[in-house]
Scaffold this active site. Structure first.
Site, short mmCIF file in Angstrom:
data_model
loop_
_atom_site.label_atom_id
_atom_site.label_comp_id
_atom_site.label_asym_id
_atom_site.label_seq_id
_atom_site.Cartn_x
_atom_site.Cartn_y
_atom_site.Cartn_z
N ASP A 37 0.82 -1.22 0.00
CA ASP A 37 0.00 0.00 0.00
C ASP A 37 0.85 1.27 0.00
O ASP A 37 0.57 2.23 0.73
CB ASP A 37 -0.95 0.01 1.21
CG ASP A 37 -2.01 -1.08 1.13
OD1 ASP A 37 -2.43 -1.40 0.01
OD2 ASP A 37 -2.40 -1.60 2.18
N GLY A 39 1.60 2.78 -3.10
CA GLY A 39 1.30 3.53 -4.31
C GLY A 39 1.80 2.90 -5.59
O GLY A 39 1.84 3.56 -6.64
N LYS A 57 0.35 -7.73 -13.51
CA LYS A 57 0.67 -8.10 -12.14
C LYS A 57 0.65 -9.61 -12.07
O LYS A 57 -0.41 -10.23 -12.22
CB LYS A 57 -0.34 -7.50 -11.15
CG LYS A 57 0.00 -7.85 -9.70
CD LYS A 57 -0.55 -6.85 -8.71
CE LYS A 57 -0.02 -7.15 -7.30
NZ LYS A 57 -0.41 -6.12 -6.34
N ASP A 68 -5.81 -4.90 -8.01
CA ASP A 68 -4.98 -3.92 -8.71
C ASP A 68 -5.20 -4.00 -10.22
O ASP A 68 -5.25 -2.98 -10.90
CB ASP A 68 -3.51 -4.16 -8.37
CG ASP A 68 -3.20 -3.90 -6.91
OD1 ASP A 68 -3.93 -3.12 -6.29
OD2 ASP A 68 -2.23 -4.48 -6.40
#
Length: 230
Positions: A37, A39, A57, A68
């Site tokens: 977390d 960014g 990802k 995400d």
């Protein structure tokens, strides 16, 4: 003994495939974080749009509808590759996979082949376990990527960031530079940049809302990065 040897051979095969695939790529950037977390996903969205690339990802954990990958699909209009593993529990991959009874096989996680710049988002921090005895960095380091580290400002972030950068150095991982997430903090940033001699690439600022317009605005702000990353 035979199982261990087979696993090593499979990992070697994956590394060779990854190396072969690199010939079809302009560039690969792996966006890692000093923790979770911090960014990374927003940074990936901006970089993918800036470089007119593609996003991937490899392993994601948590509700797929709020993952995400799903967020990236809402933020940009560039290709988004599906993860090799999508696990529902918001836990480390090895834990989430155990709960679902899904064995993660690192040798089967292979970057997509593309002629575009590929932006790869790592899983949490750099030492996240994919299995009980295999860390994400052991797989990601074989992909011939330039790494970008996202560091968010909070109490303890200097320690976390320097430890991460020191680890990348020990692994011989090429670092393209750092992205700081937060208001300018010279006391924090000068220590990190001076200790590791890592280049400062860009900054994320606190935003009340993150949407496609936000990504477009940062794409314009970060445009000078093109010269550094090309």
């Amino acid at each position: 003994m035979l199982t261990h040897l087979l696993t090593r051979l499979q990992h070697r095969r994956a590394a060779l495939v990854s190396s072969f695939n690199t010939g079809f790529l302009m560039t690969r950037f792996l966006v890692a974080g000093s923790g979770t977390d911090v960014g990374k996903t927003v940074a990936c969205a901006i970089l993918t749009q800036l470089l007119e690339g593609e996003y991937w990802k490899p392993v994601q954990c948590g509700d797929p509808s709020h993952s995400d990958t799903a967020q990236i699909q809402k933020l940009i209009n560039f290709p988004v590759h599906p993860p090799a593993y999508s696990l529902r529990a918001p836990l480390s991959p090895h834990h989430a996979a155990r709960l679902e009874g899904i064995p993660i096989r690192p040798e089967q996680i292979i970057p997509p082949i593309t002629s575009k710049t590929l932006i790869i988002e790592s899983v949490g921090g750099v030492l996240v376990p994919l299995t009980s005895d295999y860390l994400s960095i052991d797989l990601f380091k074989s992909w011939n990527c330039q790494w970008i580290l996202v560091s968010k400002h909070y109490v303890g972030s200097i320690n976390h960031t320097l430890l991460t950068l020191d680890l990348l150095k020990k692994y011989g991982i090429p670092l393209a530079g750092l992205i700081f997430n937060g208001l300018p903090n010279p006391d924090t940033e000068s220590v990190i940049l001076n200790q590791i001699k890592a280049p400062f690439l860009a900054r994320l600022l606190p935003e009340p809302i993150i949407n496609s317009q936000t990504i477009q605005r940062y794409t314009t702000i970060w445009k000078p990065l093109l010269a550094q990353l090309s």
